[in-house]
Design an enzyme around this catalytic site. Structure first.
Site, PDB file in Angstrom:
ATOM      1  N   ARG A  40       8.183 -11.445 -17.670  1.00 25.89           N
ATOM      2  CA  ARG A  40       8.326 -10.516 -18.791  1.00 25.89           C
ATOM      3  C   ARG A  40       6.969 -10.390 -19.476  1.00 25.89           C
ATOM      4  O   ARG A  40       6.256 -11.393 -19.644  1.00 25.89           O
ATOM      5  CB  ARG A  40       9.367 -11.027 -19.800  1.00 25.89           C
ATOM      6  CG  ARG A  40      10.810 -10.823 -19.366  1.00 25.89           C
ATOM      7  CD  ARG A  40      11.194  -9.341 -19.324  1.00 25.89           C
ATOM      8  NE  ARG A  40      12.577  -9.122 -18.980  1.00 25.89           N
ATOM      9  CZ  ARG A  40      13.020  -8.855 -17.745  1.00 25.89           C
ATOM     10  NH1 ARG A  40      12.178  -8.791 -16.736  1.00 25.89           N
ATOM     11  NH2 ARG A  40      14.306  -8.628 -17.538  1.00 25.89           N
ATOM     12  N   GLU A  82       5.742  -2.390 -23.116  1.00 22.58           N
ATOM     13  CA  GLU A  82       6.120  -1.659 -21.923  1.00 22.58           C
ATOM     14  C   GLU A  82       6.765  -0.356 -22.343  1.00 22.58           C
ATOM     15  O   GLU A  82       7.678  -0.415 -23.165  1.00 22.58           O
ATOM     16  CB  GLU A  82       7.130  -2.486 -21.106  1.00 22.58           C
ATOM     17  CG  GLU A  82       6.631  -2.798 -19.726  1.00 22.58           C
ATOM     18  CD  GLU A  82       7.515  -3.785 -18.977  1.00 22.58           C
ATOM     19  OE1 GLU A  82       8.652  -3.391 -18.651  1.00 22.58           O
ATOM     20  OE2 GLU A  82       7.079  -4.914 -18.732  1.00 22.58           O
ATOM     21  N   HIS A 112       6.424  -2.359 -13.712  1.00 20.44           N
ATOM     22  CA  HIS A 112       7.654  -3.154 -13.653  1.00 20.44           C
ATOM     23  C   HIS A 112       8.507  -2.782 -12.430  1.00 20.44           C
ATOM     24  O   HIS A 112       9.622  -2.261 -12.548  1.00 20.44           O
ATOM     25  CB  HIS A 112       8.467  -2.989 -14.952  1.00 20.44           C
ATOM     26  CG  HIS A 112       9.393  -4.141 -15.217  1.00 20.44           C
ATOM     27  ND1 HIS A 112       9.736  -4.565 -16.475  1.00 20.44           N
ATOM     28  CD2 HIS A 112      10.057  -4.966 -14.360  1.00 20.44           C
ATOM     29  CE1 HIS A 112      10.569  -5.591 -16.393  1.00 20.44           C
ATOM     30  NE2 HIS A 112      10.781  -5.850 -15.114  1.00 20.44           N
TER      31      HIS A 112
END
Ligand code: GLV
Length: 321
Positions: A234, A263, A282
């Site tokens: 993460r 993000e 991602h």
């Protein structure tokens, strides 16, 4: 008997969606971007179930806006976007999708490690920019794998799958994970040893209060100058400002990030101005089979929750008393 109402926050793969449509009266968000907060709160008002992605903040406010809600099915293995304690307090089971994305995510971590070590993206840009004039014995020299040390932080399913791949590259594997005191797959070490000895560091921890910014100016200062940091866990596990400083000053050799803070990473992020920082959007679980299976597990969790049955994959089994 009317079908239960559910909101699905994006167009997920058909494998899961077909199951959901069969069993539920499904409202499916069609846009590429996630539903804005206000829209999300409005759409859950009369639903029995929710299928969320990691882009949605599923907190107490949202749960209270959905008085009929019986199940939160998150199509991800990580559930840091869900306030699990708030769900448990409301006796709401939260489902996730473990297992099916282990290999794809480990593959991605390895792809990033290889790309950063062998400067694949820099090389590709060099060719496209028309700079390739000859074979140059000093051009874009990278890192070797054989005999190097890989330090894995977080030795759960994905961390172990990365260790398995590392064997084929003749890497020495060490790991830090207090919940895995020993294993035949690798050598457990304390964090300081891991930072001090690793040529590659790969992060595989969930995002929690303990892991937030665990890679910071202090921990980066302990790494080897040739260290390559890979993050496919993460984004907020890494302090992006400290990472930028460490990369810019060549404190460490390179970083390869599948996840970032924030993000999406803004196009003007200083990290994107660095040749030794590789960023992808991602994509850890982004293979066809994996995403199909994630949608399928999410649908199974959703339907079990709607039927009042135990979820096949539940992160807060305490709700079952
Ligand atoms: C993806 O990042 C996931 O947690 O499934």
């Amino acid at each position: 008997m009317p079908k239960p109402k559910v909101f699905v926050t994006r167009l997920i793969p058909e494998k899961g969606l077909a199951l959901i449509r069969d069993f539920c009266d499904a409202d499916i968000w069609q846009d590429e971007l996630p539903p804005p907060r206000k829209e999300l709160l409005a759409r859950v008002r009369d639903v029995d179930g929710l299928v969320s992605l990691l882009t949605e903040k599923v907190d107490g406010e949202l749960m209270d806006a959905a008085p009929r809600l019986k199940i939160i099915s998150n199509m991800a293995v990580g559930v840091d976007n869900v306030d699990v304690a708030a769900a448990t307090a409301r006796k709401l089971p939260v489902g996730n999708t473990p297992g099916v994305l282990t290999d794809a995510t480990a593959d991605m971590a390895f792809a990033l490690m290889l790309s950063a070590a062998r400067r694949i993206v820099e090389g590709e840009k060099y060719v496209r920019d028309g700079k390739w004039k000859t074979w140059n014995p000093q051009l874009l020299l990278g890192a070797d794998f054989v005999g190097a040390t890989l330090g894995i932080i977080g030795f759960g399913r994905i961390g172990k799958a990365v260790a398995k791949r590392a064997k084929g590259f003749d890497l020495r594997v060490i790991y830090y994970d207090p919940s895995v005191p020993s294993t035949s797959d690798a050598t457990p070490v304390d964090l300081d040893t891991l930072f001090r000895e690793s040529d590659f560091i790969s992060l595989h921890v969930p995002l929690t209060d303990e892991t937030r910014h665990m890679i910071n100016a202090n921990t980066l200062s302990k790494m080897k100058p040739n260290a390559i940091l890979v993050n496919s866990s993460r984004g907020p596990v890494v302090d992006p400002h400290a990472l930028h400083d460490a990369l810019k000053s060549n404190r460490i050799f390179a970083a390869a990030l599948d996840v970032t803070e924030p993000e999406p990473l803004p196009a003007d992020s200083p990290l994107l101005g660095l040749d030794n920082c590789l960023v992808v959007p991602h994509l850890g679980s982004a293979s066809k089979y994996t995403r199909d299976m994630m949608s399928y597990l999410a649908a199974q969790n959703l339907i079990a929750g709607l039927k009042g049955e135990r979820l096949p994959n539940c992160v807060n089994p305490e709700v079952y008393g």
